[in-house]
Design a protein around this motif. Structure first.
Motif, PDB file in Angstrom:
ATOM      1  N   ARG A  73       0.784  -1.194   0.013  1.00 42.03           N
ATOM      2  CA  ARG A  73      -0.057   0.079  -0.012  1.00 42.03           C
ATOM      3  C   ARG A  73       0.792   1.225  -0.047  1.00 42.03           C
ATOM      4  O   ARG A  73       0.377   2.457  -0.098  1.00 42.03           O
ATOM      5  N   ARG A  74       2.316   1.225   0.226  1.00 40.83           N
ATOM      6  CA  ARG A  74       2.936   2.200   0.228  1.00 40.83           C
ATOM      7  C   ARG A  74       3.795   2.303  -1.156  1.00 40.83           C
ATOM      8  O   ARG A  74       3.767   1.578  -1.748  1.00 40.83           O
ATOM      9  N   ARG A  75       4.769   3.147  -1.115  1.00 38.49           N
ATOM     10  CA  ARG A  75       5.754   3.338  -2.018  1.00 38.49           C
ATOM     11  C   ARG A  75       6.660   2.224  -2.065  1.00 38.49           C
ATOM     12  O   ARG A  75       6.996   1.711  -1.110  1.00 38.49           O
ATOM     13  N   ARG A  76       7.361   1.924  -3.306  1.00 39.12           N
ATOM     14  CA  ARG A  76       8.383   0.755  -3.320  1.00 39.12           C
ATOM     15  C   ARG A  76       9.529   0.864  -2.374  1.00 39.12           C
ATOM     16  O   ARG A  76       9.899   0.130  -1.655  1.00 39.12           O
ATOM     17  N   ASN A  77      10.098   2.379  -2.401  1.00 37.59           N
ATOM     18  CA  ASN A  77      11.150   2.414  -1.386  1.00 37.59           C
ATOM     19  C   ASN A  77      10.898   2.413   0.072  1.00 37.59           C
ATOM     20  O   ASN A  77      11.769   2.721   0.927  1.00 37.59           O
ATOM     21  N   GLU A  78       9.530   2.406   0.441  1.00 40.06           N
ATOM     22  CA  GLU A  78       9.085   2.218   1.802  1.00 40.06           C
ATOM     23  C   GLU A  78       9.155   0.689   2.276  1.00 40.06           C
ATOM     24  O   GLU A  78       8.670   0.445   3.545  1.00 40.06           O
ATOM     25  N   TYR A  80       1.325   0.991  -3.926  1.00 37.92           N
ATOM     26  CA  TYR A  80       0.151   1.898  -3.877  1.00 37.92           C
ATOM     27  C   TYR A  80      -1.133   1.494  -4.346  1.00 37.92           C
ATOM     28  O   TYR A  80      -1.965   1.965  -4.869  1.00 37.92           O
ATOM     29  N   CYS A  81      -1.480   0.050  -3.462  1.00 34.61           N
ATOM     30  CA  CYS A  81      -2.593  -0.498  -3.736  1.00 34.61           C
ATOM     31  C   CYS A  81      -2.761  -1.474  -2.482  1.00 34.61           C
ATOM     32  O   CYS A  81      -2.010  -1.846  -1.845  1.00 34.61           O
ATOM     33  N   ASN A  82      -4.259  -1.596  -2.355  1.00 31.67           N
ATOM     34  CA  ASN A  82      -4.561  -2.302  -1.072  1.00 31.67           C
ATOM     35  C   ASN A  82      -5.991  -3.073  -1.264  1.00 31.67           C
ATOM     36  O   ASN A  82      -7.057  -2.393  -1.823  1.00 31.67           O
ATOM     37  N   PRO A  83      -6.015  -4.529  -1.196  1.00 37.57           N
ATOM     38  CA  PRO A  83      -6.992  -5.252  -1.203  1.00 37.57           C
ATOM     39  C   PRO A  83      -8.232  -5.034  -0.531  1.00 37.57           C
ATOM     40  O   PRO A  83      -8.144  -4.588   0.822  1.00 37.57           O
ATOM     41  N   LYS A  84      -9.434  -4.820  -1.000  1.00 37.90           N
ATOM     42  CA  LYS A  84     -10.734  -4.430  -0.321  1.00 37.90           C
ATOM     43  C   LYS A  84     -11.644  -5.588  -0.299  1.00 37.90           C
ATOM     44  O   LYS A  84     -12.335  -5.819   0.460  1.00 37.90           O
ATOM     45  N   ASP A  85     -11.730  -6.442  -1.410  1.00 35.11           N
ATOM     46  CA  ASP A  85     -12.649  -7.535  -1.578  1.00 35.11           C
ATOM     47  C   ASP A  85     -12.109  -8.566  -2.472  1.00 35.11           C
ATOM     48  O   ASP A  85     -11.441  -8.240  -3.418  1.00 35.11           O
ATOM     49  N   PHE A  86     -12.556  -9.800  -2.014  1.00 35.02           N
ATOM     50  CA  PHE A  86     -12.049 -11.058  -2.781  1.00 35.02           C
ATOM     51  C   PHE A  86     -13.305 -11.921  -2.881  1.00 35.02           C
ATOM     52  O   PHE A  86     -13.703 -12.536  -1.971  1.00 35.02           O
ATOM     53  N   THR A  87     -13.903 -11.796  -4.184  1.00 32.70           N
ATOM     54  CA  THR A  87     -15.031 -12.661  -4.404  1.00 32.70           C
ATOM     55  C   THR A  87     -14.924 -13.166  -5.717  1.00 32.70           C
ATOM     56  O   THR A  87     -14.892 -12.719  -6.814  1.00 32.70           O
ATOM     57  N   ASP A  88     -15.167 -14.687  -5.507  1.00 33.63           N
ATOM     58  CA  ASP A  88     -15.199 -15.491  -7.014  1.00 33.63           C
ATOM     59  C   ASP A  88     -14.263 -15.307  -7.731  1.00 33.63           C
ATOM     60  O   ASP A  88     -14.207 -15.296  -9.127  1.00 33.63           O
ATOM     61  N   GLY A  89     -12.970 -15.404  -6.938  1.00 33.38           N
ATOM     62  CA  GLY A  89     -11.602 -15.289  -7.655  1.00 33.38           C
ATOM     63  C   GLY A  89     -11.259 -13.917  -8.339  1.00 33.38           C
ATOM     64  O   GLY A  89     -10.339 -13.981  -9.117  1.00 33.38           O
ATOM     65  N   VAL A  90     -11.960 -12.714  -7.869  1.00 33.29           N
ATOM     66  CA  VAL A  90     -11.545 -11.485  -8.286  1.00 33.29           C
ATOM     67  C   VAL A  90     -11.176 -10.661  -7.097  1.00 33.29           C
ATOM     68  O   VAL A  90     -11.945 -10.684  -5.962  1.00 33.29           O
ATOM     69  N   ILE A  91     -10.058 -10.148  -7.016  1.00 30.33           N
ATOM     70  CA  ILE A  91      -9.641  -9.053  -5.801  1.00 30.33           C
ATOM     71  C   ILE A  91      -9.774  -7.890  -6.256  1.00 30.33           C
ATOM     72  O   ILE A  91      -9.164  -7.432  -7.418  1.00 30.33           O
ATOM     73  N   THR A  92     -10.517  -7.065  -5.789  1.00 31.34           N
ATOM     74  CA  THR A  92     -10.619  -5.507  -5.875  1.00 31.34           C
ATOM     75  C   THR A  92      -9.709  -4.841  -4.843  1.00 31.34           C
ATOM     76  O   THR A  92      -9.740  -5.067  -3.751  1.00 31.34           O
ATOM     77  N   LEU A  93      -8.760  -3.880  -5.548  1.00 31.32           N
ATOM     78  CA  LEU A  93      -7.910  -3.332  -4.826  1.00 31.32           C
ATOM     79  C   LEU A  93      -8.179  -1.838  -4.928  1.00 31.32           C
ATOM     80  O   LEU A  93      -8.706  -1.227  -6.035  1.00 31.32           O
ATOM     81  N   ALA A  94      -7.994  -1.134  -3.718  1.00 32.21           N
ATOM     82  CA  ALA A  94      -7.917   0.421  -3.881  1.00 32.21           C
ATOM     83  C   ALA A  94      -6.662   0.904  -4.364  1.00 32.21           C
ATOM     84  O   ALA A  94      -5.665   0.238  -3.819  1.00 32.21           O
TER      85      ALA A  94
END
Length: 298
Positions: A225-230, A251-265
């Motif tokens: 969820r942060r930068r690579r250098n962090e 810079y992404c964070n999983p929110k939902d995992f349903t039926d094989g699909v992960i939704t990332l913020a």
């Protein structure tokens, strides 16, 4: 050199391989020619010293001491406590619920990071110093009162801290913690093969998890969820993961995992938090990944 190391460090072979060497980041020699490579020095000393010298420097007492100590848990803390107690003259018995000593190092950290023989070298030396080891121990017999009744004057508990930090992800997707995954991998379980595994986290455990999943034939993506250098992982661990074909999405964070699909913020850098890093802030944008398993390594 090894005798000096053993004066303060009961596990020189293990730390020579996998210590995260925080001291090197603060070494005063960085102001001159560069930090002392203390981890490599430990590893070199352990590799060069032969059995004859190891036999010379172990110091098991010729007769049992009259002060008895029980150590419960044979991970790094328990092994170290048992070693230094024995060297101080205690009659030490080490109890472990598993069938072997080493704790997370033995049962969780993958063999491609640290070979079994390296762990054996430290454990065998501790045993030579007079520590008695009892495996597959009955946990009910490990209560303080029962150990006192058994004649132990002192008891040291080193039970570990293996509580997982699971993400707040909704949905019906399969989510497990990194420790459980790595323990199963080390035991030969094939938790998921030839699929897509997504690993949450940016530390060395996340790198171990991703590299283990890759060895099962999976496509692997690390999301952070942060930068690579962090990322808190060692650069060498990150480089090893990428060299093996593991994708890194920052810079992404999983929110939902349903039926094989992960939704990332999609995240962005916000104000600094107490660690001095920019706090990740949700932008409101999203994207998706198709996956068979989500592993939390935070």
């Amino acid at each position: 050199a090894l005798a000096v190391i053993l004066d303060k460090n009961a596990l020189p072979s293990i730390t020579g391989w996998i210590c995260d060497h925080q001291c090197q980041l603060h070494c005063t020699r960085m102001d001159y020619e560069g930090a002392i490579a203390i981890r490599k020095i430990k590893k070199l000393a352990c590799e060069m010293v032969g059995k004859e010298y190891m036999d010379e420097i172990f110091c098991a007492p010729e007769e049992p001491a009259d002060v008895k100590a029980a150590v419960v848990g044979a991970g790094p803390a328990g092994l170290s406590a048992a070693f230094f107690l024995a060297r101080a003259g205690f009659d030490v018995t080490l109890y472990e619920r598993e069938s072997c000593a080493g704790g997370v190092v033995r049962n969780v950290i993958p063999s491609f990071r640290i070979p079994e023989a390296v762990v054996d070298k430290d454990v065998d030396f501790i045993r030579k110093n007079g520590v008695k080891m009892v495996f597959n121990a009955d946990l009910d017999a490990m209560h303080y009162e029962k150990l006192k009744e058994a004649g132990f004057d002192w008891v040291f508990y080193a039970l570990g801290a293996e509580k997982p930090n699971m993400p707040s992800v909704t949905g019906n997707g399969r989510i497990i913690d990194a420790t459980s995954f790595l323990k199963g991998f080390k035991a030969g379980e094939r938790i998921v093969q030839n699929g897509h595994v997504v690993v949450i986290g940016g530390g060395n455990t996340a790198m171990d998890t991703a590299r283990a999943a890759k060895r099962l034939g999976n496509q692997v993506t690390i999301v952070y969820r942060r930068r690579r250098n962090e990322m808190p992982c060692d650069r060498e661990e990150l480089d090893a993961a990428e060299s093996e074909g593991i994708s890194i999405s920052t810079y992404c964070n999983p929110k939902d995992f349903t039926d094989g699909v992960i939704t990332l913020a999609v995240m962005t850098a916000g104000p600094e938090d107490e660690s001095g890093r920019a706090r990740p802030v949700d932008t409101g944008e999203e994207f998706v990944l198709h996956a068979d398993l989500l592993i939390s390594a935070t």
